[in-house]
Design an enzyme around this catalytic site. Structure first.
Site, PDB file in Angstrom:
ATOM      1  CG  HIS A   1      -2.064  -0.938   1.136  1.00  0.00           C
ATOM      2  ND1 HIS A   1      -3.350  -0.545   0.842  1.00  0.00           N
ATOM      3  CD2 HIS A   1      -2.115  -2.281   1.273  1.00  0.00           C
ATOM      4  CE1 HIS A   1      -4.145  -1.598   0.818  1.00  0.00           C
ATOM      5  NE2 HIS A   1      -3.418  -2.677   1.079  1.00  0.00           N
TER       6      HIS A   1
ATOM      7  CG  ASP B   1       0.030   9.527   0.845  1.00  0.00           C
ATOM      8  OD1 ASP B   1      -0.032   8.348   1.238  1.00  0.00           O
ATOM      9  OD2 ASP B   1      -0.720  10.430   1.265  1.00  0.00           O
TER      10      ASP B   1
HETATM   11  C1  GDG Z   1      -2.155   4.000   3.451  1.00  0.00           C
HETATM   12  C2  GDG Z   1      -1.128   4.672   2.527  1.00  0.00           C
HETATM   13  C3  GDG Z   1      -2.831   4.642   0.694  1.00  0.00           C
HETATM   14  C4  GDG Z   1      -8.523  10.187   8.384  1.00  0.00           C
HETATM   15  N1  GDG Z   1      -8.897  10.871   9.474  1.00  0.00           N
HETATM   16  C5  GDG Z   1     -10.095  10.365   9.827  1.00  0.00           C
HETATM   17  C6  GDG Z   1     -10.445   9.363   8.923  1.00  0.00           C
HETATM   18  N2  GDG Z   1      -9.467   9.285   8.038  1.00  0.00           N
HETATM   19  C7  GDG Z   1      -9.482   8.363   6.891  1.00  0.00           C
HETATM   20  C8  GDG Z   1      -9.574   9.113   5.599  1.00  0.00           C
HETATM   21  C9  GDG Z   1      -9.020   8.087   4.614  1.00  0.00           C
HETATM   22  C10 GDG Z   1      -8.011   7.335   5.477  1.00  0.00           C
HETATM   23  O1  GDG Z   1      -8.292   7.614   6.832  1.00  0.00           O
HETATM   24  C11 GDG Z   1      -6.591   7.766   5.191  1.00  0.00           C
HETATM   25  O2  GDG Z   1      -6.189   7.176   3.993  1.00  0.00           O
HETATM   26  P1  GDG Z   1      -4.925   7.681   3.182  1.00  0.00           P
HETATM   27  O3  GDG Z   1      -4.894   6.929   1.900  1.00  0.00           O
HETATM   28  O4  GDG Z   1      -5.039   9.147   2.978  1.00  0.00           O
HETATM   29  O5  GDG Z   1      -3.629   7.420   4.085  1.00  0.00           O
HETATM   30  P2  GDG Z   1      -2.983   6.207   5.001  1.00  0.00           P
HETATM   31  O6  GDG Z   1      -3.768   5.951   6.220  1.00  0.00           O
HETATM   32  O7  GDG Z   1      -1.566   6.609   5.182  1.00  0.00           O
HETATM   33  O8  GDG Z   1      -3.083   4.908   4.056  1.00  0.00           O
HETATM   34  C12 GDG Z   1      -1.858   5.508   1.476  1.00  0.00           C
HETATM   35  C13 GDG Z   1      -3.709   3.821   1.617  1.00  0.00           C
HETATM   36  O9  GDG Z   1      -2.955   3.126   2.612  1.00  0.00           O
HETATM   37  C14 GDG Z   1      -4.548   2.814   0.848  1.00  0.00           C
HETATM   38  O10 GDG Z   1      -3.723   1.947   0.122  1.00  0.00           O
HETATM   39  O11 GDG Z   1      -3.654   5.484  -0.092  1.00  0.00           O
HETATM   40  O12 GDG Z   1      -0.919   6.102   0.589  1.00  0.00           O
HETATM   41  O13 GDG Z   1      -0.215   5.478   3.272  1.00  0.00           O
HETATM   42  O14 GDG Z   1     -10.003   7.197   4.212  1.00  0.00           O
HETATM   43  O15 GDG Z   1     -10.903   9.488   5.349  1.00  0.00           O
HETATM   44  N3  GDG Z   1     -11.599   8.667   8.999  1.00  0.00           N
HETATM   45  C15 GDG Z   1     -12.450   8.960  10.016  1.00  0.00           C
HETATM   46  N4  GDG Z   1     -12.153   9.921  10.954  1.00  0.00           N
HETATM   47  C16 GDG Z   1     -11.010  10.641  10.890  1.00  0.00           C
HETATM   48  O16 GDG Z   1     -10.779  11.520  11.736  1.00  0.00           O
HETATM   49  N5  GDG Z   1     -13.602   8.290  10.122  1.00  0.00           N
END
Ligand code: GDG
Length: 459
Positions: free
Chosen positions: A162, A369
């Site tokens: 990921h 990212d």
């Molecule tokens: C890894 C990789 C890749 C955030 N704050 C809250 C909340 N979130 C949710 C967001 C989003 C998720 O968390 C974050 O996803 P990201 O993709 O931006 O980042 P990582 O957690 O680092 O994910 C990344 C991913 O895996 C998938 O392969 O895209 O590059 O690092 O969905 O909405 N959700 C809630 N409350 C919050 O305060 N409910």
């Protein structure tokens, strides 16, 4: 009892934090990119999800309408310290995000990584039948495919990575590069988000293992592994639906009233040094500093979800953010107007959708990212097809969304310029860009992504 032909999903972090109550089990969603995408998938396909968690055991989830089983594998505090906080988050995470200065390699941590991966593999062997598809996720579990393969030469194993896969010259700094690569090459189908990561991986195994690549197939140790680049999707329709709901509409009205007439910019991330939160704030400061006419005309709502606060680097990052927010607000607030509203806590996902719908601009500017799902959620929530997405060129998702404003987060000047362009972008241009992005993400959603792997795998 083992049922055949189902999906056995394996990841370090599971979808729920469980606690036993008198009435049964209470389940609370965990926050993170992997869970956002994989939970809807498991709810639809069913199967078993194996993940770290307390209490040990098997649970039917979601509690009200069970769709899949969750098997929790508890880790001791020593295992958490060495395997999770140590090798996973102090070695592999900074390594793959090109933060070599933060990398720490430690033999005891590596040995624990090896051991915990063995425990995960053992749990899989207990759960998986010969006909099952075993799908292992992410950098915490790179050795699992090999441990499975040794016991089950014919098992059907997929793996999805990921986070970014770095260039060979970066990856070669890892003393245990060979076992990690060999672990991954024991699967049949290995997925990355974008072609750049797949290319880096193939170059790395050619150079460091002497593997032979033939198009997207890698041959090594008498086996073949197909390497496939497909960016993970979100449940686009579900976000779109929440964005259209009456409750969200009311929330949006309320937010607009509270926040006043200026443009609203939103940023949402886990507290993590890869996400470029400080650099983003510097971009905002640069604009306010150099073009004072923008003062009072916009504000940034920065949501930072607490994450990994048991790692010192993350606590340090939090202190830095507190400080720079204080400095910028201290310098530019005029009593009524505040440039940055900083919220350090987790929100329900429906509340995030309300922010996405209210915000004229989303800033998604990580230093590096794997993909980034916040960008996708913002686009999915823009039901009126307007709004501007500003993306870092170092987020994998920029490859999939070239219609966003692409910027370099290392330059405060370029970030300020992108912000200004976004603040001035005419509606027709916003619509042209947003519509193209919405069409693509609607098509390339989580079901598309899962089919690309699960069907590609059957072939
Ligand atoms: C890894 C990789 C890749 C955030 N704050 C809250 C909340 N979130 C949710 C967001 C989003 C998720 O968390 C974050 O996803 P990201 O993709 O931006 O980042 P990582 O957690 O680092 O994910 C990344 C991913 O895996 C998938 O392969 O895209 O590059 O690092 O969905 O909405 N959700 C809630 N409350 C919050 O305060 N409910």
């Amino acid at each position: 009892m083992k049922r055949s032909g189902r999906l056995v999903l394996v990841s370090n972090r599971g979808p729920y934090r469980l606690s036993l109550t008198r009435g049964g089990v209470k389940a609370e969603r965990t926050v993170g990119g992997l869970v956002t995408s994989l939970l809807p998938l498991m709810e639809k396909t069913g199967g078993i999800w194996i993940a770290w968690g307390d209490p040990a055991g098997r649970y039917a989830l979601p509690v009200r309408h069970p769709r899949f089983e969750l098997r929790h594998l508890p880790l001791t505090s020593e295992e958490v310290r060495l395997f999770y906080l140590g090798f996973s988050n102090n070695a592999l995470w900074p390594l793959c995000h090109y933060f070599l200065g933060r990398v720490r390699y430690d033999r005891a941590e590596w040995e624990m990584y090896e051991q915990v991966n063995q425990r995960f593999a053992q749990a899989v062997l207990e759960e998986a039948g010969d006909e099952d598809a075993i799908w292992v996720h992410d950098y915490h579990l790179a050795r699992v495919p090999l441990f499975l393969r040794r016991q089950r030469p014919k098992a059907r194993i997929l793996f999805f990575w990921h986070i970014p896969f770095p260039a060979v010259d970066v990856f070669r700094t890892l003393p245990w590069r060979r076992p990690i690569l060999e672990g991954l090459l024991a699967c049949d189908l290995l997925g990355f988000h974008i072609p750049e990561y797949a290319r880096n991986f193939i170059e790395t195994v050619e150079e460091l293992l002497g593997a032979r690549a033939d198009g997207e197939t890698v041959h090594y140790a008498g086996r073949a592994t197909r390497v496939l680049a497909r960016p993970i999707g979100i449940d686009f329709a579900a976000v779109d639906r929440v964005a259209r709901s009456r409750r969200t509409e009311q929330r949006v009205q309320k937010l607009r009233e509270t926040l006043g007439p200026g443009a609203l910019i939103v940023g949402v991330e886990r507290l993590d040094y890869t996400k470029g939160i400080i650099e983003r704030l510097r971009g905002v400061e640069h604009l306010l500093d150099h073009e004072p006419e923008w003062r009072g005309r916009f504000s940034l709502i920065q949501i930072v979800t607490p994450s990994r606060l048991d790692v010192e680097a993350y606590r340090q990052k939090k202190r830095e953010i507190d400080e720079i927010v204080g400095r910028i607000n201290g310098r530019f607030s005029d009593g009524l107007w505040i440039p940055i509203r900083y919220l350090h806590r987790a929100f329900p996902s429906s509340e995030l959708v309300a922010y996405y719908r209210t915000a004229d601009i989303a800033l998604v500017t990580p230093l590096r990212d794997g993909l980034n799902l916040v960008a996708k959620e913002y686009v999915a929530a823009r039901i009126h097809e307007d709004g501007v997405l500003i993306l870092s060129e170092f987020a994998g998702v920029a490859y999939q969304l070239p219609e966003a404003l692409i910027t370099n987060p290392y330059s405060a000047e370029e970030m300020a310029a992108a912000l200004k362009q976004a603040l001035q972008m005419p509606k027709p241009e916003q619509r042209r860009r947003m519509k193209a992005m919405r069409d693509r993400l609607r098509a390339e959603d989580i079901w598309w992504w899962a089919a690309e792997f699960l069907e590609g795998f059957e072939r």
